[in-house]
Design a protein around this motif. Sequence first.
Motif, PDB file in Angstrom:
ATOM      1  N   SER A   1      77.362  -1.205  55.885  1.00 42.36           N
ATOM      2  CA  SER A   1      77.777  -1.244  54.485  1.00 42.36           C
ATOM      3  C   SER A   1      79.198  -0.701  54.326  1.00 42.36           C
ATOM      4  O   SER A   1      80.000  -1.255  53.563  1.00 42.36           O
ATOM      5  CB  SER A   1      76.799  -0.429  53.636  1.00 42.36           C
ATOM      6  N   GLU A   2      79.510   0.344  55.013  1.00 37.68           N
ATOM      7  CA  GLU A   2      80.861   0.911  54.965  1.00 37.68           C
ATOM      8  C   GLU A   2      81.876  -0.063  55.563  1.00 37.68           C
ATOM      9  O   GLU A   2      83.012  -0.171  55.089  1.00 37.68           O
ATOM     10  CB  GLU A   2      80.898   2.247  55.710  1.00 37.68           C
TER      11      GLU A   2
ATOM     12  N   HIS B   1      72.051   0.155  64.665  1.00 42.50           N
ATOM     13  CA  HIS B   1      71.096  -0.287  63.637  1.00 42.50           C
ATOM     14  C   HIS B   1      71.201   0.565  62.372  1.00 42.50           C
ATOM     15  O   HIS B   1      70.192   0.910  61.748  1.00 42.50           O
ATOM     16  CB  HIS B   1      69.655  -0.273  64.164  1.00 42.50           C
ATOM     17  N   SER B   2      72.436   0.886  61.998  1.00 36.87           N
ATOM     18  CA  SER B   2      72.676   1.713  60.818  1.00 36.87           C
ATOM     19  C   SER B   2      73.185   0.846  59.669  1.00 36.87           C
ATOM     20  O   SER B   2      74.293   0.314  59.722  1.00 36.87           O
ATOM     21  CB  SER B   2      73.703   2.806  61.138  1.00 36.87           C
TER      22      SER B   2
ATOM     23  N   ALA C   1      80.712  -3.174  64.523  1.00 35.24           N
ATOM     24  CA  ALA C   1      80.188  -3.079  65.892  1.00 35.24           C
ATOM     25  C   ALA C   1      79.308  -1.849  66.066  1.00 35.24           C
ATOM     26  O   ALA C   1      78.197  -1.932  66.614  1.00 35.24           O
ATOM     27  CB  ALA C   1      81.344  -3.053  66.892  1.00 35.24           C
ATOM     28  N   VAL C   2      79.772  -0.706  65.594  1.00 37.91           N
ATOM     29  CA  VAL C   2      78.995   0.537  65.718  1.00 37.91           C
ATOM     30  C   VAL C   2      77.725   0.455  64.880  1.00 37.91           C
ATOM     31  O   VAL C   2      76.649   0.884  65.309  1.00 37.91           O
ATOM     32  CB  VAL C   2      79.851   1.758  65.317  1.00 37.91           C
ATOM     33  N   GLY C   3      77.830  -0.127  63.677  1.00 35.40           N
ATOM     34  CA  GLY C   3      76.667  -0.248  62.796  1.00 35.40           C
ATOM     35  C   GLY C   3      75.582  -1.129  63.371  1.00 35.40           C
ATOM     36  O   GLY C   3      74.400  -0.803  63.296  1.00 35.40           O
ATOM     37  N   PHE C   4      75.979  -2.263  63.943  1.00 40.27           N
ATOM     38  CA  PHE C   4      74.991  -3.148  64.550  1.00 40.27           C
ATOM     39  C   PHE C   4      74.392  -2.536  65.818  1.00 40.27           C
ATOM     40  O   PHE C   4      73.202  -2.676  66.064  1.00 40.27           O
ATOM     41  CB  PHE C   4      75.597  -4.511  64.872  1.00 40.27           C
TER      42      PHE C   4
END
Length: 85
Positions: free
Chosen positions: A27-28, A21-22, A15-18
């Motif tokens: 990947s983590e 946009h990281s 959720a945080v990655g999307f």
Amino acid sequence: MTIEANTRLSGLKFAVGFASHSQAVVSEAANNLGDALGSFVTIIGTRLSQKKNGPAPSLQPLFSMSALKLWPDPSRVCFTRKKST
């Protein structure tokens, strides 16, 4: 407990990655999901290995039969020569 923690952590990281946009965080998250899957497989494998179903079956006949099919007995192989006319 580890599977649940890794799954929740993975969901949070996705959720945080999307949202940010990281690619690194996404990947983590995938890495954490893989850890959860690995833990699940380990638990299932451990439980299956502890079952007492008698002695394990021998695979020797299977391998010896396949070897016979791949490499025939040299005494039974017949090489014929074509006669030239």
